[in-house]
Design a protein around this motif. Structure first.
Motif, PDB file in Angstrom:
ATOM      1  N   HIS A  10       0.827  -1.206   0.000  1.00  0.00           N
ATOM      2  CA  HIS A  10       0.000   0.000   0.000  1.00  0.00           C
ATOM      3  C   HIS A  10       0.864   1.261   0.000  1.00  0.00           C
ATOM      4  CE1 HIS A  10      -4.304  -1.279   0.704  1.00  0.00           C
ATOM      5  NE2 HIS A  10      -3.642  -2.431   0.667  1.00  0.00           N
ATOM      6  N   ASP A  11       1.906   1.277   0.843  1.00  0.00           N
ATOM      7  CA  ASP A  11       2.799   2.438   0.887  1.00  0.00           C
ATOM      8  C   ASP A  11       3.520   2.612  -0.434  1.00  0.00           C
ATOM      9  OD1 ASP A  11       2.098   3.037   3.498  1.00  0.00           O
ATOM     10  OD2 ASP A  11       3.834   2.016   4.382  1.00  0.00           O
ATOM     11  N   LEU A  12       3.979   1.519  -0.987  1.00  0.00           N
ATOM     12  CA  LEU A  12       4.695   1.557  -2.256  1.00  0.00           C
ATOM     13  C   LEU A  12       3.796   2.090  -3.376  1.00  0.00           C
ATOM     14  CD1 LEU A  12       7.457   0.878  -3.409  1.00  0.00           C
ATOM     15  CD2 LEU A  12       6.687  -1.442  -3.759  1.00  0.00           C
ATOM     16  N   LEU A  13       2.576   1.614  -3.447  1.00  0.00           N
ATOM     17  CA  LEU A  13       1.638   2.064  -4.475  1.00  0.00           C
ATOM     18  C   LEU A  13       1.314   3.551  -4.305  1.00  0.00           C
ATOM     19  CD1 LEU A  13      -0.780  -0.999  -4.572  1.00  0.00           C
ATOM     20  CD2 LEU A  13       0.958  -0.390  -6.264  1.00  0.00           C
ATOM     21  N   LYS A  14       1.140   3.978  -3.064  1.00  0.00           N
ATOM     22  CA  LYS A  14       0.835   5.383  -2.784  1.00  0.00           C
ATOM     23  C   LYS A  14       2.001   6.272  -3.203  1.00  0.00           C
ATOM     24  CE  LYS A  14       1.171   6.730   1.387  1.00  0.00           C
ATOM     25  NZ  LYS A  14       1.944   7.652   2.108  1.00  0.00           N
ATOM     26  N   ASP A  15       3.226   5.891  -2.832  1.00  0.00           N
ATOM     27  CA  ASP A  15       4.396   6.715  -3.131  1.00  0.00           C
ATOM     28  C   ASP A  15       4.789   6.679  -4.603  1.00  0.00           C
ATOM     29  OD1 ASP A  15       4.606   7.661  -0.548  1.00  0.00           O
ATOM     30  OD2 ASP A  15       6.047   6.141   0.076  1.00  0.00           O
ATOM     31  N   LEU A  16       4.406   5.632  -5.314  1.00  0.00           N
ATOM     32  CA  LEU A  16       4.665   5.550  -6.760  1.00  0.00           C
ATOM     33  C   LEU A  16       3.644   6.341  -7.577  1.00  0.00           C
ATOM     34  CD1 LEU A  16       5.709   1.844  -7.360  1.00  0.00           C
ATOM     35  CD2 LEU A  16       7.079   3.864  -7.838  1.00  0.00           C
ATOM     36  N   ASP A  17       2.648   6.899  -6.895  1.00  0.00           N
ATOM     37  CA  ASP A  17       1.574   7.637  -7.572  1.00  0.00           C
ATOM     38  C   ASP A  17       0.897   6.808  -8.645  1.00  0.00           C
ATOM     39  OD1 ASP A  17       1.604  10.027  -6.174  1.00  0.00           O
ATOM     40  OD2 ASP A  17       3.135  10.917  -7.456  1.00  0.00           O
ATOM     41  N   VAL A  18       0.525   5.583  -8.295  1.00  0.00           N
ATOM     42  CA  VAL A  18      -0.162   4.728  -9.266  1.00  0.00           C
ATOM     43  C   VAL A  18      -1.531   5.308  -9.590  1.00  0.00           C
ATOM     44  CG1 VAL A  18       1.025   2.613  -8.556  1.00  0.00           C
ATOM     45  CG2 VAL A  18      -1.165   3.184  -7.527  1.00  0.00           C
ATOM     46  N   LEU A  19      -2.009   4.989 -10.755  1.00  0.00           N
ATOM     47  CA  LEU A  19      -3.349   5.382 -11.167  1.00  0.00           C
ATOM     48  C   LEU A  19      -4.257   4.164 -11.095  1.00  0.00           C
ATOM     49  CD1 LEU A  19      -2.686   7.621 -14.289  1.00  0.00           C
ATOM     50  CD2 LEU A  19      -3.122   8.323 -11.948  1.00  0.00           C
ATOM     51  N   VAL A  20      -5.467   4.380 -10.618  1.00  0.00           N
ATOM     52  CA  VAL A  20      -6.453   3.311 -10.542  1.00  0.00           C
ATOM     53  C   VAL A  20      -7.576   3.665 -11.505  1.00  0.00           C
ATOM     54  CG1 VAL A  20      -8.051   2.047  -9.058  1.00  0.00           C
ATOM     55  CG2 VAL A  20      -5.880   2.866  -8.119  1.00  0.00           C
ATOM     56  N   PHE A  21      -7.738   2.836 -12.532  1.00  0.00           N
ATOM     57  CA  PHE A  21      -8.779   3.029 -13.537  1.00  0.00           C
ATOM     58  C   PHE A  21      -9.871   2.007 -13.304  1.00  0.00           C
ATOM     59  CE2 PHE A  21      -4.757   4.080 -15.656  1.00  0.00           C
ATOM     60  CZ  PHE A  21      -5.022   5.379 -16.036  1.00  0.00           C
ATOM     61  N   SER A  22     -11.090   2.412 -13.564  1.00  0.00           N
ATOM     62  CA  SER A  22     -12.176   1.440 -13.482  1.00  0.00           C
ATOM     63  C   SER A  22     -13.036   1.552 -14.730  1.00  0.00           C
ATOM     64  CB  SER A  22     -13.023   1.669 -12.229  1.00  0.00           C
ATOM     65  OG  SER A  22     -13.730   2.877 -12.330  1.00  0.00           O
ATOM     66  N   SER A  23     -13.550   0.422 -15.137  1.00  0.00           N
ATOM     67  CA  SER A  23     -14.488   0.392 -16.252  1.00  0.00           C
ATOM     68  C   SER A  23     -15.507  -0.693 -15.962  1.00  0.00           C
ATOM     69  CB  SER A  23     -13.763   0.107 -17.573  1.00  0.00           C
ATOM     70  OG  SER A  23     -13.092  -1.123 -17.503  1.00  0.00           O
ATOM     71  N   VAL A  24     -16.681  -0.525 -16.518  1.00  0.00           N
ATOM     72  CA  VAL A  24     -17.757  -1.477 -16.278  1.00  0.00           C
ATOM     73  C   VAL A  24     -17.527  -2.704 -17.145  1.00  0.00           C
ATOM     74  CG1 VAL A  24     -20.253  -1.797 -16.337  1.00  0.00           C
ATOM     75  CG2 VAL A  24     -19.305   0.421 -15.735  1.00  0.00           C
ATOM     76  N   LYS A  25     -17.676  -3.884 -16.551  1.00  0.00           N
ATOM     77  CA  LYS A  25     -17.448  -5.129 -17.282  1.00  0.00           C
ATOM     78  C   LYS A  25     -18.536  -5.411 -18.311  1.00  0.00           C
ATOM     79  CE  LYS A  25     -14.794  -7.623 -13.811  1.00  0.00           C
ATOM     80  NZ  LYS A  25     -14.789  -8.738 -12.875  1.00  0.00           N
ATOM     81  N   SER A  26     -19.771  -5.081 -17.968  1.00  0.00           N
ATOM     82  CA  SER A  26     -20.866  -5.385 -18.894  1.00  0.00           C
ATOM     83  C   SER A  26     -21.086  -4.208 -19.843  1.00  0.00           C
ATOM     84  CB  SER A  26     -22.152  -5.667 -18.115  1.00  0.00           C
ATOM     85  OG  SER A  26     -22.620  -4.484 -17.517  1.00  0.00           O
ATOM     86  N   LYS A  27     -21.804  -4.468 -20.909  1.00  0.00           N
ATOM     87  CA  LYS A  27     -22.068  -3.429 -21.897  1.00  0.00           C
ATOM     88  C   LYS A  27     -23.150  -2.464 -21.427  1.00  0.00           C
ATOM     89  CE  LYS A  27     -20.506  -5.987 -25.859  1.00  0.00           C
ATOM     90  NZ  LYS A  27     -20.781  -6.540 -27.150  1.00  0.00           N
ATOM     91  N   GLU A  28     -23.969  -2.896 -20.484  1.00  0.00           N
ATOM     92  CA  GLU A  28     -25.014  -2.019 -19.964  1.00  0.00           C
ATOM     93  C   GLU A  28     -24.376  -1.078 -18.952  1.00  0.00           C
ATOM     94  OE1 GLU A  28     -28.314  -4.191 -18.408  1.00  0.00           O
ATOM     95  OE2 GLU A  28     -28.293  -5.582 -20.087  1.00  0.00           O
ATOM     96  N   PHE A  29     -24.464   0.232 -19.187  1.00  0.00           N
ATOM     97  CA  PHE A  29     -23.815   1.211 -18.325  1.00  0.00           C
ATOM     98  C   PHE A  29     -24.690   1.502 -17.108  1.00  0.00           C
ATOM     99  CE2 PHE A  29     -22.514   5.484 -17.053  1.00  0.00           C
ATOM    100  CZ  PHE A  29     -21.160   5.227 -16.843  1.00  0.00           C
ATOM    101  N   ASP A  30     -24.096   1.407 -15.942  1.00  0.00           N
ATOM    102  CA  ASP A  30     -24.810   1.668 -14.696  1.00  0.00           C
ATOM    103  C   ASP A  30     -23.878   2.427 -13.759  1.00  0.00           C
ATOM    104  OD1 ASP A  30     -26.285   1.666 -12.382  1.00  0.00           O
ATOM    105  OD2 ASP A  30     -26.233  -0.503 -12.090  1.00  0.00           O
ATOM    106  N   HIS A  31     -24.237   3.662 -13.436  1.00  0.00           N
ATOM    107  CA  HIS A  31     -23.407   4.483 -12.546  1.00  0.00           C
ATOM    108  C   HIS A  31     -23.289   3.881 -11.154  1.00  0.00           C
ATOM    109  CE1 HIS A  31     -22.770   7.840 -15.196  1.00  0.00           C
ATOM    110  NE2 HIS A  31     -24.049   7.799 -15.537  1.00  0.00           N
ATOM    111  N   PHE A  32     -24.221   3.034 -10.785  1.00  0.00           N
ATOM    112  CA  PHE A  32     -24.242   2.491  -9.434  1.00  0.00           C
ATOM    113  C   PHE A  32     -23.669   1.081  -9.358  1.00  0.00           C
ATOM    114  CE2 PHE A  32     -27.685   5.587  -9.838  1.00  0.00           C
ATOM    115  CZ  PHE A  32     -27.254   6.504  -8.887  1.00  0.00           C
TER     116      PHE A  32
END
Length: 170
Positions: A10-32
């Motif tokens: 966790h410390d290593l990831l924080k200090d490396l300034d990693v980016l966390v991307f997310s995308s929806v797995k299904s084709k139906e888009f749902d903000h929730f």
């Protein structure tokens, strides 16, 4: 000589300034959509890895990051330019050697054809470090070499996902 304990993932990831991307797995888009229903990618920049590998110790790398976060925007830009100038030859050489070996890179363009930022997926982090050492692309000054525990990456990503990018601090 006292043995230095390696940083937590966790410390290593924080200090490396990693980016966390997310995308929806299904084709139906749902903000929730819940965390489990999204595809999560964690990525890092090679220039940040270079700074880590050339640091005296993880503690000095972490302290540099902490001090950087306290700088004004103008001072941050100046510092980034300096770091970039030092890391650029290594990054070009490493990117050329990585072609065909680590295909998990993502490129984001800031302006058309001028500035691009390349990110590598965190799954390749340990293999990239091993490759850098084996191919003698760089002689790391940090000891011990950092390792990412892939089992902890999901909990880091979940924390980042739940707290949002502006509130993510440990």
């Amino acid at each position: 000589m006292n043995e230095l304990t390696p940083p937590s993932t966790h410390d290593l990831l924080k200090d490396l300034d990693v980016l966390v991307f997310s995308s929806v797995k299904s084709k139906e888009f749902d903000h929730f959509s819940t965390y489990k229903e999204k595809k999560i990618e964690v990525c890092f920049q090679l220039s940040n890895l270079y700074r880590l590998l050339t640091a005296e110790s993880y503690q000095s790398f972490s302290k540099d990051k902490e001090n950087f976060d306290k700088l004004s925007q103008k001072e941050k830009q100046k510092q980034l330019k300096e770091w970039s100038k030092k890391a650029k030859p290594f990054c070009k050489k490493a990117d050329a050697k990585f072609k065909g070996r680590f295909r998990s890179s993502l490129v984001f363009y800031r302006d058309i054809l001028i500035h691009s930022k390349k990110y590598y997926k965190i799954e390749d982090f340990n293999a990239i470090i091993d490759f850098i050492v084996q191919e003698k692309l760089l002689v790391p000054t940090i000891d011990p070499l950092p390792k990412i525990d892939m089992n902890e990456v999901d909990s880091y990503a979940l924390q980042a996902f739940e707290q949002g990018p502006l509130n993510f601090k440990k």
